[in-house]
Scaffold this motif. Structure first.
Motif, mmCIF file in Angstrom:
data_model
loop_
_atom_site.group_PDB
_atom_site.id
_atom_site.type_symbol
_atom_site.label_atom_id
_atom_site.label_comp_id
_atom_site.label_asym_id
_atom_site.label_seq_id
_atom_site.Cartn_x
_atom_site.Cartn_y
_atom_site.Cartn_z
ATOM 1 N N THR A 1 0.841 -1.192 0.000
ATOM 2 C CA THR A 1 0.000 0.000 0.000
ATOM 3 C C THR A 1 0.880 1.247 0.000
ATOM 4 N N PRO A 2 0.725 2.152 -0.968
ATOM 5 C CA PRO A 2 1.514 3.387 -0.967
ATOM 6 C C PRO A 2 1.208 4.238 0.260
ATOM 7 N N VAL A 3 2.197 5.034 0.655
ATOM 8 C CA VAL A 3 2.049 5.944 1.794
ATOM 9 C C VAL A 3 2.487 7.334 1.364
ATOM 10 N N SER A 4 2.274 8.321 2.239
ATOM 11 C CA SER A 4 2.817 9.649 2.014
ATOM 12 C C SER A 4 4.306 9.619 2.313
ATOM 13 N N ASP A 5 5.034 10.620 1.799
ATOM 14 C CA ASP A 5 6.475 10.652 2.042
ATOM 15 C C ASP A 5 6.797 11.039 3.481
ATOM 16 N N SER A 6 5.803 11.586 4.191
ATOM 17 C CA SER A 6 5.992 11.942 5.594
ATOM 18 C C SER A 6 4.619 12.079 6.236
ATOM 19 N N LEU A 7 4.593 12.320 7.530
ATOM 20 C CA LEU A 7 3.327 12.596 8.216
ATOM 21 C C LEU A 7 3.225 14.109 8.361
ATOM 22 N N PRO A 8 2.562 14.780 7.417
ATOM 23 C CA PRO A 8 2.550 16.246 7.414
ATOM 24 C C PRO A 8 1.778 16.807 8.603
ATOM 25 N N SER A 9 2.077 18.059 8.893
ATOM 26 C CA SER A 9 1.335 18.724 9.955
ATOM 27 C C SER A 9 -0.121 18.859 9.539
ATOM 28 N N GLU A 10 -1.010 18.756 10.493
ATOM 29 C CA GLU A 10 -2.450 18.849 10.269
ATOM 30 C C GLU A 10 -2.950 17.760 9.319
ATOM 31 N N PHE A 11 -2.119 16.717 9.130
ATOM 32 C CA PHE A 11 -2.502 15.556 8.329
ATOM 33 C C PHE A 11 -2.933 15.932 6.914
ATOM 34 N N LYS A 12 -2.263 16.906 6.323
ATOM 35 C CA LYS A 12 -2.557 17.282 4.942
ATOM 36 C C LYS A 12 -1.702 16.451 3.994
ATOM 37 N N GLU A 13 -2.329 15.961 2.940
ATOM 38 C CA GLU A 13 -1.603 15.151 1.969
ATOM 39 C C GLU A 13 -0.584 16.024 1.240
ATOM 40 N N PRO A 14 0.698 15.634 1.197
ATOM 41 C CA PRO A 14 1.696 16.449 0.503
ATOM 42 C C PRO A 14 1.476 16.416 -1.004
ATOM 43 N N VAL A 15 1.845 17.501 -1.664
ATOM 44 C CA VAL A 15 1.701 17.582 -3.109
ATOM 45 C C VAL A 15 2.975 17.067 -3.751
ATOM 46 N N LEU A 16 2.859 15.986 -4.531
ATOM 47 C CA LEU A 16 4.002 15.415 -5.224
ATOM 48 C C LEU A 16 4.019 15.941 -6.653
ATOM 49 N N LEU A 17 5.184 16.353 -7.120
ATOM 50 C CA LEU A 17 5.276 16.947 -8.434
ATOM 51 C C LEU A 17 4.777 15.990 -9.500
ATOM 52 N N ASN A 18 3.754 16.414 -10.245
ATOM 53 C CA ASN A 18 3.206 15.659 -11.363
ATOM 54 C C ASN A 18 2.757 14.255 -10.989
ATOM 55 N N ASN A 19 2.613 13.976 -9.703
ATOM 56 C CA ASN A 19 2.182 12.650 -9.255
ATOM 57 C C ASN A 19 3.031 11.539 -9.859
ATOM 58 N N LYS A 20 4.317 11.784 -9.988
ATOM 59 C CA LYS A 20 5.217 10.815 -10.607
ATOM 60 C C LYS A 20 5.894 9.912 -9.589
ATOM 61 N N TYR A 21 5.656 10.163 -8.306
ATOM 62 C CA TYR A 21 6.378 9.425 -7.281
ATOM 63 C C TYR A 21 5.418 8.664 -6.375
ATOM 64 N N ILE A 22 5.800 7.449 -6.020
ATOM 65 C CA ILE A 22 5.026 6.625 -5.110
ATOM 66 C C ILE A 22 5.949 6.175 -3.984
ATOM 67 N N PHE A 23 5.471 6.306 -2.740
ATOM 68 C CA PHE A 23 6.271 5.948 -1.573
ATOM 69 C C PHE A 23 5.713 4.687 -0.914
ATOM 70 N N PHE A 24 6.626 3.848 -0.428
ATOM 71 C CA PHE A 24 6.245 2.624 0.272
ATOM 72 C C PHE A 24 7.059 2.507 1.560
ATOM 73 N N LEU A 25 6.389 2.164 2.645
ATOM 74 C CA LEU A 25 7.052 1.914 3.915
ATOM 75 C C LEU A 25 7.151 0.396 4.062
ATOM 76 N N ILE A 26 8.355 -0.146 3.940
ATOM 77 C CA ILE A 26 8.528 -1.602 3.829
ATOM 78 C C ILE A 26 9.512 -2.110 4.882
ATOM 79 N N LYS A 27 9.098 -3.152 5.569
ATOM 80 C CA LYS A 27 9.972 -3.796 6.549
ATOM 81 C C LYS A 27 10.838 -4.827 5.840
ATOM 82 N N ILE A 28 12.128 -4.786 6.112
ATOM 83 C CA ILE A 28 13.077 -5.694 5.474
ATOM 84 C C ILE A 28 13.260 -6.936 6.350
#
Length: 492
Positions: A326-353
């Protein structure tokens, strides 16, 4: 490789879903892990029992092989001898026996459609199911489709019962652009509902409408630029996809239909569609968990809806392994606002190794692409925005091929808008059509690019990339009489 599933994962009845009364994985015997199965498939052992022959399997023949020591299963028209796989199946032998001697496609889709069974069972292929005689399809009906209007025969019963109109499409052009318009006739369509991919001459747009996908799949008649725009008019359910022509010529037709073009089909039947992504960065979050940033191909529009999954695929020892994340945000922004990713070209994943795992250690070993460019982005932005006395900023960007150039269109637009900024792309393995600079970092390239406007000009040269590249670049800069104070290097 990344794929967006056409249905939620895990399926409600899947053993991957943790729920009361749900199935769980069966403990496997020692020596029966996925890696052990991969080794067995590579051993050269005959796993079909047919000594390399492929046969045509009738329904009567398939039904005969319905025992644990002789188990054949059909999935999407191919028959597999899964007898040797019994002890390696995470769901246990009983789960496989539910489809013994029969077509297990529907059961497979319900339980774990995301599994790449073609790769895992390719050494177990017995043959194809015998094809029953059927009435040939009358393809004359396709010729009646004008401007993308969907024939009534392709409208599903479900949409008809709901009183919904069938989607359609049309296209328009100017000297420089082609606009494809999709009329969904739904009012709940947004950018999350649209997935667009352009690879070579193939253009594919998938619009998600409840449990269905409306697909436009065309081999375009002319070449287009890699970047395009997608706009949704939500109140009328209209989607506009604007393509940029490479040549200012009039198109006589949009292109030739490809698989599933102009069709409305259940999401579960759309198949898997992977995109080749780049690992841009990975950052440690805890001792065993990392934040991975993947960049989508330049010619892809994809916004994964909240709570949805995508599939990551890696080839490990010759076998394709697929895992859902499941993709995640790149961070936990203040006030829980979704960060704006340039052109929506990036997807972040929090993965346990998992060190003893099969997939995550390989994922963690992937080389990061384009890290030499990463620090330059902030430097460019800061210099052009906050230094009024700045006269010139130059960027020499080394890549292997044109497809490897990150943010090419953005950099070219910036150079067009701001006369203080110049960018030069240098390719080490270009195609014959490439008209720009070629080669590796060298005195000839640097001498032409790095020129002081006057002897007392203040200069700051920033260099970043793989260590050999950076070290060689610094030596060449020193040879051109740039001082240590004028050179700043970054670690890639």
């Amino acid at each position: 490789m990344l794929n967006v599933p056409s249905q939620s994962f895990p399926a409600p009845s899947s053993q991957q879903r943790v729920a009361s009364g749900g199935r769980s994985k069966v403990p496997l015997k020692q020596g029966r892990s996925l890696m052990d199965w991969i080794r067995l498939t590579k051993s050269g052992k005959d796993l079909t029992g047919l000594k390399g022959r492929l046969i045509e399997v009738t329904e009567e023949e398939l039904k005969k092989h319905n025992q644990k020591d002789d188990c054949w299963i059909c999935i999407r028209g191919f028959v597999y001898n899964v007898t040797p796989y019994m002890e390696y199946h995470p769901g246990g032998e009983d789960e496989l026996m539910r489809a013994a001697g029969s077509d297990g496609t529907d059961l497979f889709d319900q339980v774990h459609r995301w599994v790449n069974y073609e790769s895992m069972l390719k050494e177990c292929v017995v043959g194809r199911m015998a094809v029953k005689s059927a009435v040939p399809k009358d393809y004359r009906e396709e010729k009646k489709v004008l401007n993308g209007m969907l024939p009534k025969s392709q409208v599903t019963d479900t949409l008809a019962k709901e009183g919904r109109s069938s989607p359609s499409y049309d296209w328009f052009q100017t000297d420089s652009i082609v606009t494809i318009v999709i009329y969904t006739k739904q009012k709940d369509i947004n950018l999350d509902s649209v997935i667009v991919d352009h690879q070579d001459d193939s253009f594919r747009a998938e619009t998600l409408i409840k449990d269905y996908s409306y697909i436009i799949h065309i081999e375009l008649s002319h070449e287009i630029e890699e970047d395009f725009s997608v706009r949704v008019v939500e109140n009328v359910g209209k989607i506009e996809i604007v393509l940029k022509k490479k040549e200012s010529t009039s198109w006589k037709h949009l292109g030739h239909p490809l698989e599933n073009h102009n069709s409305l089909i259940p999401k579960k039947d759309t198949g898997l569609y992977y995109r080749k992504c780049r690992l841009i960065s990975k950052e440690g979050v805890t001792h065993d968990t990392k934040l991975f940033c993947l960049m989508l191909p330049p010619s892809t529009h994809l916004q994964v809806p909240v709570g949805q999954h995508v599939y990551l695929k890696l080839t490990i020892t010759g076998t394709e392994i697929v895992k859902p994340y499941t993709p995640v945000s790149d961070s936990l922004p203040s006030e829980f606002k979704e960060p704006v990713l340039l052109n929506n070209k990036y997807i972040f994943f929090l993965i346990k190794i998992y060190p003893a795992g099969l997939f995550t250690p390989e994922l963690d070993q992937l080389q990061i692409a384009g890290t030499g460019f990463t620090p330059m982005v902030k430097i460019l932005n800061f210099a052009l925005t906050n230094i009024p006395s700045l006269r010139k900023v130059k960027l020499m960007f080394f890549n292997k091929t044109e497809d490897d150039i990150i943010w090419r269109s953005q950099l070219e637009k910036l150079a067009f808008k701001d006369k203080r900024f110049d960018v030069e792309f240098v390719l080490s393995a270009p195609t014959s059509e490439w008209n720009g600079k070629r080669g590796h970092i060298s005195p000839a390239l640097l001498s032409e690019f790095l020129k002081r406007s006057s002897d007392n000009s203040k200069v700051l040269i920033c260099i970043c990339g793989p260590t050999p590249f950076t070290e060689q670049g610094i030596r060449l800069l020193h040879d051109r009489n740039f001082s240590k104070e004028e050179i700043h290097s970054f670690t890639a």
